[in-house]
Write a protein that holds these residues in place. Structure first.
Motif, short mmCIF file in Angstrom:
data_model
loop_
_atom_site.label_atom_id
_atom_site.label_comp_id
_atom_site.label_asym_id
_atom_site.label_seq_id
_atom_site.Cartn_x
_atom_site.Cartn_y
_atom_site.Cartn_z
N ASP A 179 33.26 34.88 44.61
CA ASP A 179 34.46 35.22 45.37
C ASP A 179 34.13 35.42 46.84
OD1 ASP A 179 33.13 37.61 45.39
OD2 ASP A 179 34.66 38.75 44.32
N SER A 216 37.15 34.34 42.18
CA SER A 216 38.09 34.93 43.13
C SER A 216 39.50 34.99 42.56
CB SER A 216 38.08 34.12 44.43
OG SER A 216 39.04 34.63 45.35
N THR A 235 38.79 30.16 42.77
CA THR A 235 39.50 30.79 41.66
C THR A 235 39.10 30.16 40.33
OG1 THR A 235 41.41 29.29 41.83
CG2 THR A 235 41.50 31.34 43.12
#
Length: 379
Positions: free
Chosen positions: A176, A150, A159
């Motif tokens: 994500d 993400s 992330t």
């Protein structure tokens, strides 16, 4: 401090550390690169650190005077890149933080900052684990997962890429929330040393993108990986990457992967990508959605994009289809991302219903699963 090195050598070193320079630093020193000239070893060490990621590069140069200083990264890089391909002499004027640069007919002076102001890099605990991972396995895992992480900082744990190791199996996972990529690689006993327990950490995708760049030109077969609860270090022959880990529990992604499938389609990957890229031109004009029609009778898959006020498009591909017919829709970008990351010539597209997750796997290659959520569309 005074050293001499080739212009292209210094340019390469600066390009390798630049992505660890803070873009919007809270402190001026974080916009600088630390230079350390070692006369005994005739080595120059460059370090950039934005408090989360540090990149260190070492290179052999002619060190005339040892010393250390920090120099503005962007300004120095812009100057060195445009210098002629000749030897560059860099010298710190004694008693001042002025850096003199000479190359060919050019002479420049930059204001540096004392090295004492540069933040110390985090240290790994003395009893931390050390693993030697094959570069081939690392690159396979990164190539197959990084794209699915993400970019939304509000979902911080997503992330990163989750790495887990147990019983000689190293697994990479990234999601994500719309798609999930998982890569499994098997390691030999000899490739792991000093591993005390199972590994389960989440590393920022930004860090791993830098690692991927390093490994793509790496000459050794394996790289040393050191880590504790807070950070990890990837250490090669002349490059070192230090990064903070992401705190928190990574989602139980294994439970998202369906155990069985009612429909399975085998396709030639490059043909599928080509057809998707053509219809994506139209999908991009509207909502990025492509509809797939699985046809077991004619053993084919049809791709369609409907944007009546602009254009419509359709492609048909030969396929091996088992199960009943099905119409299902996906975000075309997500489909293409996953297919381009797969290493095989042929892929298996596994589906159940128009609203349940589909999984794409390579055939006869790396053990990888790419889960993608369909898009619900009104008739």
């Amino acid at each position: 401090m005074k050293f001499v090195c080739a212009q292209n050598q210094l340019t390469t070193a600066l390009s390798q550390v630049k992505n660890a320079v803070a873009s919007r630093p809270n402190h001026v020193i974080l916009a600088n690169v630390l230079f350390v000239a070692d006369a005994a070893r005739q080595m120059l060490h460059l370090t950039a650190f934005d408090l989360n990621l540090a990149i260190e590069v070492s290179l052999t140069v002619e060190v005339l005077e040892p010393g250390l200083i920090t120099i503005p990264a962007r300004l120095l890089g812009d100057i060195v890149t445009k210098l002629p391909n000749q030897d560059v002499t860099v010298q710190v004027i004694e008693g001042e933080n002025i850096v003199a640069i000479a190359c060919g007919s050019g002479k420049y002076q930059l204001h540096g900052l004392p090295a004492n102001d540069f933040p110390e890099l985090p240290e790994i605990d003395a009893d931390s684990q050390v693993i030697y991972l094959p570069v081939e396995n690392l690159l396979a895992g990164l190539n197959g997962t990084l794209f699915a992480s993400s970019t939304d900082d509000t979902k911080r744990i997503l992330t990163g890429v989750h790495l887990s190791f147990a019983q000689q199996n190293l697994e990479f996972a990234a999601t994500d929330g719309h798609r999930l990529a998982v890569v499994e690689t098997l390691l030999d006993d000899t490739e792991i040393t000093k591993s005390k327990e199972n590994l389960a950490i989440t590393i920022p995708a930004r860090t791993l993108k830098e690692l991927e760049k390093i490994l793509s030109h790496y000459q050794e077969l394996a790289i040393a990986v050191k880590f504790d609860q807070n950070q990890m270090i990837f250490e090669g022959t002349d490059q070192k990457l230090t990064s903070r880990l992401i705190d928190g529990s990574y989602p139980n992604y294994r439970q998202l992967l369906p155990k069985t499938f009612e429909r399975q389609v085998t396709l030639e990957r490059k043909l599928f990508i080509g057809a998707l890229e053509r219809v994506a031109v139209l999908a991009d004009q509207k909502n990025n959605i492509v509809k797939l029609a699985v046809d077991p009778l004619n053993q084919e898959v049809s791709l369609a994009v409907d944007a009546p006020e602009i254009a419509t498009g359709r492609e048909s591909l030969p396929a091996q289809v088992s199960g009943d017919q099905l119409e299902i829709a996906f975000n075309v970008k997500y489909l293409l991302d996953g297919l381009k990351a797969l290493p095989s010539n042929d892929i298996s597209f596994q589906m159940n219903t128009a609203t349940s997750p589909a999984v794409i796997i390579p055939i006869g290659e790396l053990k990888m699963s790419y889960l993608i959520m369909p898009v619900q569309i009104r008739s």
